[in-house]
Design a protein around this motif. Structure first.
Motif, PDB file in Angstrom:
ATOM      1  N   ILE A  62       0.831  -1.207   0.000  1.00  0.00           N
ATOM      2  CA  ILE A  62       0.000   0.000   0.000  1.00  0.00           C
ATOM      3  C   ILE A  62       0.863   1.255   0.000  1.00  0.00           C
ATOM      4  N   GLY A  63       1.923   1.261   0.811  1.00  0.00           N
ATOM      5  CA  GLY A  63       2.817   2.413   0.870  1.00  0.00           C
ATOM      6  C   GLY A  63       3.515   2.664  -0.449  1.00  0.00           C
ATOM      7  N   LEU A  64       3.980   1.602  -1.081  1.00  0.00           N
ATOM      8  CA  LEU A  64       4.630   1.738  -2.386  1.00  0.00           C
ATOM      9  C   LEU A  64       3.654   2.269  -3.432  1.00  0.00           C
ATOM     10  N   LEU A  65       2.417   1.827  -3.377  1.00  0.00           N
ATOM     11  CA  LEU A  65       1.402   2.290  -4.324  1.00  0.00           C
ATOM     12  C   LEU A  65       1.138   3.784  -4.142  1.00  0.00           C
ATOM     13  N   ILE A  66       0.993   4.219  -2.899  1.00  0.00           N
ATOM     14  CA  ILE A  66       0.757   5.649  -2.639  1.00  0.00           C
ATOM     15  C   ILE A  66       1.941   6.477  -3.131  1.00  0.00           C
ATOM     16  N   GLY A  67       3.161   6.037  -2.833  1.00  0.00           N
ATOM     17  CA  GLY A  67       4.347   6.758  -3.276  1.00  0.00           C
ATOM     18  C   GLY A  67       4.461   6.818  -4.779  1.00  0.00           C
ATOM     19  N   ASN A  68       4.140   5.719  -5.448  1.00  0.00           N
ATOM     20  CA  ASN A  68       4.190   5.708  -6.915  1.00  0.00           C
ATOM     21  C   ASN A  68       3.168   6.672  -7.510  1.00  0.00           C
ATOM     22  N   ILE A  69       1.991   6.734  -6.916  1.00  0.00           N
ATOM     23  CA  ILE A  69       0.956   7.638  -7.422  1.00  0.00           C
ATOM     24  C   ILE A  69       1.375   9.096  -7.225  1.00  0.00           C
ATOM     25  N   THR A 199       6.303   4.266  10.754  1.00  0.00           N
ATOM     26  CA  THR A 199       7.670   4.505  10.292  1.00  0.00           C
ATOM     27  C   THR A 199       7.983   3.717   9.026  1.00  0.00           C
ATOM     28  N   THR A 200       7.746   2.420   9.056  1.00  0.00           N
ATOM     29  CA  THR A 200       8.062   1.581   7.907  1.00  0.00           C
ATOM     30  C   THR A 200       7.099   1.837   6.753  1.00  0.00           C
ATOM     31  N   PHE A 201       5.862   2.213   7.074  1.00  0.00           N
ATOM     32  CA  PHE A 201       4.890   2.529   6.031  1.00  0.00           C
ATOM     33  C   PHE A 201       5.332   3.762   5.249  1.00  0.00           C
ATOM     34  N   LEU A 202       5.712   4.826   5.958  1.00  0.00           N
ATOM     35  CA  LEU A 202       6.152   6.045   5.296  1.00  0.00           C
ATOM     36  C   LEU A 202       7.468   5.836   4.556  1.00  0.00           C
ATOM     37  N   LEU A 203       8.293   4.923   5.054  1.00  0.00           N
ATOM     38  CA  LEU A 203       9.526   4.602   4.344  1.00  0.00           C
ATOM     39  C   LEU A 203       9.212   3.978   2.991  1.00  0.00           C
ATOM     40  N   ALA A 204       8.214   3.092   2.954  1.00  0.00           N
ATOM     41  CA  ALA A 204       7.795   2.487   1.686  1.00  0.00           C
ATOM     42  C   ALA A 204       7.273   3.550   0.729  1.00  0.00           C
ATOM     43  N   VAL A 205       6.503   4.510   1.260  1.00  0.00           N
ATOM     44  CA  VAL A 205       6.008   5.612   0.433  1.00  0.00           C
ATOM     45  C   VAL A 205       7.179   6.391  -0.159  1.00  0.00           C
ATOM     46  N   SER A 206       8.174   6.674   0.674  1.00  0.00           N
ATOM     47  CA  SER A 206       9.329   7.451   0.223  1.00  0.00           C
ATOM     48  C   SER A 206      10.152   6.703  -0.814  1.00  0.00           C
ATOM     49  N   LEU A 207      10.289   5.397  -0.653  1.00  0.00           N
ATOM     50  CA  LEU A 207      11.064   4.606  -1.610  1.00  0.00           C
ATOM     51  C   LEU A 207      10.498   4.731  -3.023  1.00  0.00           C
ATOM     52  N   SER A 208       9.183   4.578  -3.147  1.00  0.00           N
ATOM     53  CA  SER A 208       8.584   4.615  -4.482  1.00  0.00           C
ATOM     54  C   SER A 208       8.426   6.042  -4.995  1.00  0.00           C
ATOM     55  N   ALA A 209       8.109   6.985  -4.108  1.00  0.00           N
ATOM     56  CA  ALA A 209       7.992   8.375  -4.541  1.00  0.00           C
ATOM     57  C   ALA A 209       9.344   8.883  -5.032  1.00  0.00           C
ATOM     58  N   GLY A 246       3.921  -0.072 -14.330  1.00  0.00           N
ATOM     59  CA  GLY A 246       5.146  -0.852 -14.494  1.00  0.00           C
ATOM     60  C   GLY A 246       5.937  -0.936 -13.210  1.00  0.00           C
ATOM     61  N   THR A 247       6.092   0.187 -12.515  1.00  0.00           N
ATOM     62  CA  THR A 247       6.862   0.207 -11.275  1.00  0.00           C
ATOM     63  C   THR A 247       6.177  -0.580 -10.174  1.00  0.00           C
ATOM     64  N   GLN A 248       4.879  -0.358 -10.004  1.00  0.00           N
ATOM     65  CA  GLN A 248       4.167  -1.021  -8.917  1.00  0.00           C
ATOM     66  C   GLN A 248       4.151  -2.530  -9.100  1.00  0.00           C
ATOM     67  N   TRP A 249       3.987  -2.995 -10.315  1.00  0.00           N
ATOM     68  CA  TRP A 249       4.002  -4.437 -10.574  1.00  0.00           C
ATOM     69  C   TRP A 249       5.352  -5.023 -10.158  1.00  0.00           C
ATOM     70  N   GLY A 435      11.419   8.119  14.634  1.00  0.00           N
ATOM     71  CA  GLY A 435      11.670   6.683  14.598  1.00  0.00           C
ATOM     72  C   GLY A 435      12.282   6.182  13.321  1.00  0.00           C
ATOM     73  N   GLY A 436      12.940   7.063  12.564  1.00  0.00           N
ATOM     74  CA  GLY A 436      13.606   6.666  11.328  1.00  0.00           C
ATOM     75  C   GLY A 436      12.802   6.923  10.077  1.00  0.00           C
ATOM     76  N   THR A 437      11.680   7.595  10.204  1.00  0.00           N
ATOM     77  CA  THR A 437      10.825   7.867   9.053  1.00  0.00           C
ATOM     78  C   THR A 437      11.411   8.983   8.195  1.00  0.00           C
ATOM     79  N   ASP A 438      11.606   8.717   6.916  1.00  0.00           N
ATOM     80  CA  ASP A 438      12.156   9.700   5.986  1.00  0.00           C
ATOM     81  C   ASP A 438      11.002  10.368   5.227  1.00  0.00           C
ATOM     82  N   ILE A 439      10.745  11.622   5.584  1.00  0.00           N
ATOM     83  CA  ILE A 439       9.714  12.390   4.867  1.00  0.00           C
ATOM     84  C   ILE A 439      10.344  13.616   4.206  1.00  0.00           C
TER      85      ILE A 439
END
Length: 483
Positions: A62-69, A199-209, A246-249, A435-439
């Motif tokens: 879910i986090g990766l999807l939000i970041g990709n969008i 923390t880990t959720f927002l990290l996933a968002v940041s990775l894809s964004a 393509g990225t999300q897949w 807690g290590g969240t990169d925003i």
């Protein structure tokens, strides 16, 4: 004036504006290019990292999807500028930063391209060696570098053709790999194992964004030949959907593989990404076919890096020399030089060096978030999509050599991100409190926009309508006469 027929073999244009009679292509070509460029092994690795860093597979997805969008929307807005301007992305950024001021982010862009091209060459070299059945890493690396050079030299049309090939092979290859993942792993049981962690959720968002935002400095390079009448919405949605799907897949496959590895199924993907995917596909001929899919996907994005790097280098050198175009010879030298540099890094660097270099590149990504903010706000909100094209090549013209509002806003956006960073080389104090969240990328966008918009609006120098170069108008008049 340099002219180029639509059916010529090698592209001759570079940083100059594309005349209407040379425009060609359809918006759907943006979909296939960005789908093919993102349906590749490094996207799989990026998705796997979300789980490696502690996210549950479900929340990583879910986090990766939000970041990709979110990141994909910013990236596609840059792409939509191409048909309107007919210019490379970084040339048009002179309207915001000034003719010389635009050099500053360009230098870091070239370093980023070199880093991504080097690490991509290593992975692709491994896949080529797997196809050929050889052990010497230099063989695969040199072959891949040669293929990249040929396609980057041929230019725009062939890059888009490669994107179409990569889309077909990517769909076939990744469909098969996804099916095999479901066959070999209890995928349903891998999701929802851990509770939600912000923390880990927002990290996933940041990775894809962050992944999507890195395309910003060159995405319009690949839409600038589209006819000027192309609707911006068509360019936007084809770029957005191609890149996001393509990225999300690919990232989702990485999430599944990494979660399965953490649960004790299969080996470690991150230790041998190429070999792991080959084994997931099967042995013998099947593994070779998977290696071919890997090579085609990486070749697509590596060619984008090579092409984008030469555009950036030309933008730098022509700003200093005052030239409006570049010869085919100079274009060739820049492409070969960048590819030779990436091959050398791939050949002679140790694995530890490559890991450090990749981390350094991740830190560099912070420079492109405020750049995107300045570029998009100016184009869509300040100048209202009107550019004085001749002024982009004249440091004494409308845009000047240095644009203070853009440069101050840009550096403020970069500095504001530092306390929010969470990278291997540095972790900011606010990030530790979170807690290590990169925003940092969100902070960079917001701070830059807040400073730049009111300042630029009060110092707006944009023309009321597009101002075209004389040679562009002459070509249009000649074409009208011939018809």
């Amino acid at each position: 004036m340099v002219t180029q027929a639509k059916d010529s073999l090698i592209e001759t244009r570079s940083i100059d504006m594309i005349p209407d009679h040379e425009r060609h292509g359809k918006p759907f070509n943006q979909f296939t290019l960005w789908f093919g460029a993102n349906m590749q092994i490094t996207s799989v690795v990026d998705g796997a990292l979300a789980v490696v860093f502690g996210a549950d597979a479900l929340w990583a997805f879910i986090g990766l999807l939000i970041g990709n969008i979110l990141g994909g929307a910013v990236m596609a807005l840059h792409s939509a500028q191409g048909p309107r301007l007919g210019l490379p992305q970084m040339i048009s950024s002179r309207a915001q930063f000034g003719v010389l001021g635009a050099i500053l982010p360009l230098i870091l862009a070239v370093v980023m391209y070199l880093g991504f091209a080097s690490t991509g060459t290593v992975l692709s070299g491994q896949a080529i060696n797997g196809i050929l059945g050889v052990q010497n890493p230099a063989i695969g690396i040199i072959i891949f570098g040669t293929l990249t050079a040929i396609l980057a030299l041929l230019g725009y049309k062939y890059i888009h053709a490669l994107g179409r090939v990569a889309t077909v092979t990517g769909i076939l290859g990744f469909t098969y790999l996804t099916i095999m993942a479901f066959v070999k792993f209890p995928v349903a049981s891998l999701f929802g194992v851990k509770p939600f962690e912000l923390t880990t959720f927002l990290l996933a968002v940041s990775l894809s964004a962050g992944w999507q935002l890195t395309f910003g400095p060159y995405v319009a390079d690949y839409s600038r030949y589209l006819p000027r009448s192309t609707p911006q919405s068509s360019t936007f949605w084809n770029t957005f959907l191609g890149s996001v799907i393509g990225t999300q897949w690919a990232m989702t496959l990485g999430v599944i593989i990494s979660a399965a590895s953490a649960a004790g199924f299969g080996g470690s993907f991150l230790k041998n990404q190429v070999g792991y995917l080959g084994e997931l596909g099967g042995l013998g001929l099947i593994a070779i076919l998977i290696y071919i899919v890997i090579v085609i996907g990486k070749l697509t994005v590596n060619t984008l890096n090579a092409y984008g790097s030469f555009m950036s280098l030309l933008t730098i050198t022509t700003a200093l020399s005052g030239k409006k175009t570049a010869s085919t010879t100079l274009r060739t030298l820049f492409i070969l030089g960048m590819i030779a540099a990436s091959v050398c890094v791939a050949l002679f660097a140790s694995k530890d060096f490559l890991n450090l270099f990749k981390n350094f590149i991740l830190v560099l990504l912070m420079v492109f978030t405020p750049w995107s903010s300045v570029n998009l706000i100016d184009f869509y909100c300040i100048s209202k999509e009107n550019i004085d094209v001749p002024g982009l090549y004249d440091p004494k013209g409308r845009y000047g050599a240095w644009n203070i509002p853009a440069l101050v806003s840009y550096f403020a956006g970069v500095i504001a991100q530092i306390p929010f960073m969470a990278q291997a080389l540095y972790t900011g104090p606010i990030t530790k409190m979170l807690g290590g969240t990169d925003i940092s990328w969100i902070v960079g966008l917001v701070v830059t926009a807040a400073i730049y918009y009111p300042w630029a609006k009060s110092h707006n120098v944009a023309p009321d309508d597009m101002i075209y170069p004389e040679e562009y108008l002459l070509a249009a008049e000649k074409e009208k006469t011939n018809n």
